[in-house]
Design a protein around this motif. Structure first.
Motif, short mmCIF file in Angstrom:
data_model
loop_
_atom_site.label_atom_id
_atom_site.label_comp_id
_atom_site.label_asym_id
_atom_site.label_seq_id
_atom_site.Cartn_x
_atom_site.Cartn_y
_atom_site.Cartn_z
N ILE B 87 -30.25 -19.82 -8.77
CA ILE B 87 -30.60 -18.40 -8.67
C ILE B 87 -29.94 -17.68 -9.82
CG2 ILE B 87 -30.30 -16.35 -7.27
CD1 ILE B 87 -30.41 -17.97 -4.82
N GLU B 102 -35.40 -5.05 -14.83
CA GLU B 102 -35.99 -5.38 -13.52
C GLU B 102 -37.35 -6.03 -13.68
OE1 GLU B 102 -35.80 -1.75 -11.22
OE2 GLU B 102 -33.83 -2.30 -10.45
N SER B 103 -38.16 -5.50 -14.62
CA SER B 103 -39.49 -6.10 -14.82
C SER B 103 -39.36 -7.52 -15.34
CB SER B 103 -40.34 -5.29 -15.80
OG SER B 103 -40.01 -3.96 -15.76
N ARG B 106 -38.49 -9.80 -12.52
CA ARG B 106 -39.63 -10.00 -11.63
C ARG B 106 -40.62 -10.99 -12.22
NH1 ARG B 106 -42.91 -4.87 -10.15
NH2 ARG B 106 -43.10 -5.04 -12.38
N GLY B 109 -39.47 -14.57 -11.96
CA GLY B 109 -39.28 -15.10 -10.61
C GLY B 109 -37.82 -15.17 -10.24
N GLU B 110 -36.97 -14.43 -11.00
CA GLU B 110 -35.54 -14.41 -10.69
C GLU B 110 -35.16 -13.02 -10.18
OE1 GLU B 110 -33.74 -17.00 -10.59
OE2 GLU B 110 -35.08 -18.38 -11.60
N TYR B 111 -33.85 -12.75 -10.13
CA TYR B 111 -33.40 -11.53 -9.46
C TYR B 111 -32.68 -10.60 -10.42
CZ TYR B 111 -34.52 -14.73 -5.82
OH TYR B 111 -35.20 -15.63 -5.06
N ALA B 112 -32.62 -9.31 -10.07
CA ALA B 112 -32.00 -8.32 -10.95
C ALA B 112 -31.16 -7.36 -10.13
CB ALA B 112 -33.06 -7.54 -11.72
N LYS B 207 -38.58 -23.91 -16.03
CA LYS B 207 -39.25 -24.12 -14.74
C LYS B 207 -40.51 -24.96 -14.91
CE LYS B 207 -37.63 -20.14 -12.20
NZ LYS B 207 -37.92 -18.85 -11.62
#
Lengths: 378, 237
Positions: B87, B102-103, B106, B109-112, B207
């Motif tokens: 993660i 943030e974009s 997104r 496919g990870e987090y911010a 990935k």
């Protein structure tokens, strides 16, 4: 008292664990770590409110449907077409309750209305959360801010494109009177998350900024999701037109209330200023001058003292309140005979307002509504 | 089969640049994106002096050769983490680039996390989120200072929780606790867009590579099954 032999530990009461001191061939020194039952009891309070599992809610829904069918059978009605209103009526019939608060009475509603909506587990089997802003803590609120900011950027881009083409966008003034933004509680309900006042005000400021841009019509649908309409209250009470009875005399009716009195008055267009109350002449019904003055006040205000005949019926209350009720009824009836300006004068004089004062109840521990018992120092 | 899984995980570690991240950027790209521009001399942090090339008219210039090396190491590391399905959490407290970060997260496919950092997020996670939560395996700082120009709390928390960190450090930042610092500009829009683009490309590449190798191994094992069955039948008959 615990007897501890070399290497062996006795379990007594609480938890004992032994730790041998490192090094030293001499007699083993056992360090005793004693904990109480209270210490290893789980701190349930810190885990937050009880969460309802999906299986539990499903079971509740099954029980509700079964119960609904039983209830329909009991009432002798068709189980298939048994609506929520029928359920409410049946429960009120079978379990009559005299409790004052409606929420305290027995009720049978669908579980989704009783159990508050909750968030399910936020991550999948491999541990990865579903939402990309999960680690912020307030994922729905921040994703909402993210979306709104994206719409703002969109609008700005559109504006720049129009400016590049040389068209200056015109903003039509929208009628803002009839709409308001969602309140904090409504937003919390939409997002299923707690918000702070700061967060809410920030969001509203962002929405206002979006709305004030010239080309914001593109994102109107998005903005509409967060604005509610206020029902515009009727400002004007329409005045009823004059009615004519068999002889062609114009008349008009009015109703008035004061404390517990209810009165209806019929004012005739032509007359000599006679007033009849419940079939009795006003002089006999109201011996006191003050009450008759109250009755005459509307006519005196409009300078029509000897011009109208009045017939009234009144019930309830006492002497003074009946007089006040008839006064209001006659004033309402006179509206039809008079110009709009004079109606406005009457309203400002207080002739058309219902007096809201009612007798205040006596409270326990006091002599009356406000009077307390005599205070004795000792 | 455990030996295939073993091979899946150990094979990339044998190569110095398994995902070939060097080709994603060049010195000229960094220069055009103004990554070499630092803050003024007065803002300089003591520990950033080794990474600074020089000072021109009071403005510090970051050494892009060192930046290239650090960037290559950092991108390689993120690619390995993404390959092993870790993660990744992008952190940046710079309001100007909050939406961009943030974009980017997104799309990967990870987090911010570009908002106010609540104190116990990493250290008190079991109580804040609930039992059974999985913490991020890598933190990427696109701006290692917070809004009051102090080091971001997450750097210290990640060090406490043994979570590796990758971070873009400007001339006024403290590179101490960051595992893979990247000396570079964190204030220009062009440089931030470049970083976001590079991280996004490495993560997606890693990935895809993983998916590719898994599919390849599945096909291999299926072929083995197909070839082994007729042999058994003959033996039994």
């Amino acid at each position: 008292m615990a007897v501890v032999a070399a290497g062996r530990v006795l379990l007594l009461g609480g938890r004992w664990s032994a730790a041998t001191a490192s090094g030293g061939p001499s007699a083993q020194t056992l360090r005793l770590i004693y904990t109480t039952t209270a210490a290893w009891r789980k701190n349930i309070a810190a885990s937050g409110p009880e969460k309802y599992t999906e299986a539990f809610i499903k079971k509740q829904i099954e029980e509700f449907d079964l119960g609904k069918r039983h209830l329909a059978n009991m009432m002798g009605e068709d189980p298939e077409t048994f609506t929520q209103e029928d359920i409410d009526r049946a429960i009120a019939y079978l379990f009559p309750s005299g409790l004052f608060d409606k929420r305290a009475r027995p009720m049978m509603k669908h579980p989704t209305e009783i159990f508050p909506e909750q968030r399910k587990i936020q991550w999948g089997e491999d541990g990865r959360p579903f939402h990309f802003l999960f680690y912020t803590g307030k994922q729905s609120y921040y994703s909402l801010m993210h979306e709104t900011y994206e719409k703002l950027l969109n609008v700005q881009k559109h504006q720049d494109q129009l400016a590049a083409q040389g068209i200056s966008p015109q903003k039509e003034k929208k009628n803002l009177v009839g709409s308001r933004w969602v309140t904090k509680t409504e937003l919390e309900g939409m997002l299923l998350e707690k918000l702070s006042d700061d967060d809410y005000s920030r969001f509203i400021r962002l929405l206002e900024k979006l709305m004030t841009l010239p080309c914001s019509d593109i994102e109107e649908n998005y903005i509409k999701k967060f604005s509610k309409e206020i029902a515009v209250q009727l400002q004007k009470v329409s005045v009823e037109p004059l009615k004519y009875d068999e002889q062609g005399v114009a008349f008009s009716t009015g109703e008035g209330v004061r404390k517990t009195s209810r009165a209806t008055a019929v004012v005739y267009g032509s007359g000599t200023g006679k007033i009849t109350v419940n079939g009795i002449d006003v002089l006999h019904y109201f011996p006191v001058l003050q009450d008759r003055e109250q009755l005459l006040f509307p006519f005196q205000f409009l300078d029509r003292i000897g011009k109208h005949d009045t017939t009234c019926t009144v019930s309830g209350g006492g002497r003074s309140s009946q007089a006040g009720a008839i006064r209001l009824a006659t004033a309402k009836a006179l509206r039809s005979f008079v110009t709009e300006k004079e109606v406005e004068f009457m309203r400002q004089a207080g002739l058309l307002t219902v007096d809201p004062r009612v007798r205040e109840r006596k409270k326990p521990g006091q002599e009356g509504a406000r009077r307390k018992f005599t205070w004795k120092k000792r | 089969p455990p030996d295939l899984e073993d091979k899946l995980l150990t094979e990339p570690l044998r190569h110095p640049d398994f995902f070939n991240v060097k080709e994603l950027f060049s010195l000229k790209d960094l220069f055009d994106a103004r990554v070499h521009l630092g803050h003024k001399k007065g803002c300089r942090h003591q520990f950033m002096e080794p990474y600074i090339f020089g000072c021109r008219l009071d403005q510090d210039i970051i050494d892009l050769d060192q930046t290239m090396q650090h960037l290559q190491l950092a991108l390689n590391f993120t690619a390995h983490v993404a390959y092993r399905k870790g993660i990744i959490l992008f952190v940046s407290r710079n309001r100007q680039f909050c939406h961009l970060v943030e974009s980017t997260a997104r799309e990967c496919g990870e987090y911010a996390h570009t908002r106010y950092w609540q104190g116990g997020l990493l250290t008190n996670a079991h109580i804040q989120f609930g039992p059974g939560i999985r913490l991020p395996d890598l933190l990427i700082f696109l701006s290692s200072l917070n809004n009051v120009f102090e080091p971001h709390v997450a750097i210290r928390d990640a060090a406490k929780m043994n979570i590796p960190t990758v971070g873009v450090v400007d001339t006024n930042c403290n590179p101490c606790l960051i595992t893979y610092p990247i000396p570079g500009n964190d204030d220009s829009p062009t440089s931030m867009e470049l970083y976001c683009k590079l991280f996004k490309m490495t993560i997606i590449r890693a990935k895809n590579k993983r998916k590719q190798i898994e599919v390849f191994q599945d096909l291999q094992s299926q072929e083995k099954h197909d070839t082994s069955r007729p042999v058994l039948a003959e033996g039994q008959a």
